[in-house]
Design a protein around this motif. Structure first.
Motif: not given
Length: 102
Positions: A52-57
């Protein structure tokens, strides 16, 4: 940020570097709701989910963007980074480092 800097100070007058790329894929296991959902839904069986999406830590005080430029466009760079920071989900702050040429 890139579009604003390109329009304001010109393509050859800055270097924008993205230091943290969103490569962590967010997934969601959709659950059926309503009447008869227990007959249709599989529950948590094989619950890998759809992307459903991407993220960065990002850790605290970690640099996300870096802009290299001459001191003439510093105010326009600060304005572009401030506007871009509003689009990020966490609070941001600017740190300005001036390098002396030898």
């Amino acid at each position: 940020i890139n579009r604003k800097l390109n329009k304001e100070i010109g393509r050859a007058n800055y270097h924008l570097k993205l230091r943290t790329y969103p490569h962590h894929v967010l997934r969601e296991n959709k659950q059926a709701t309503g009447a008869g959902a227990d007959r249709v839904s599989q529950g948590m069986r094989l619950a890998f989910g759809k992307a459903v999406g991407t993220a960065a830590r990002v850790r605290q005080n970690q640099k996300i963007f870096t802009v290299f430029s001459n001191p003439a466009g510093i105010e326009k760079i600060k304005d572009a980074l401030r506007h871009g920071g509003h689009k990020l989900p966490s609070p941001t702050h600017l740190v300005i480092e001036m390098k002396q040429e030898s």
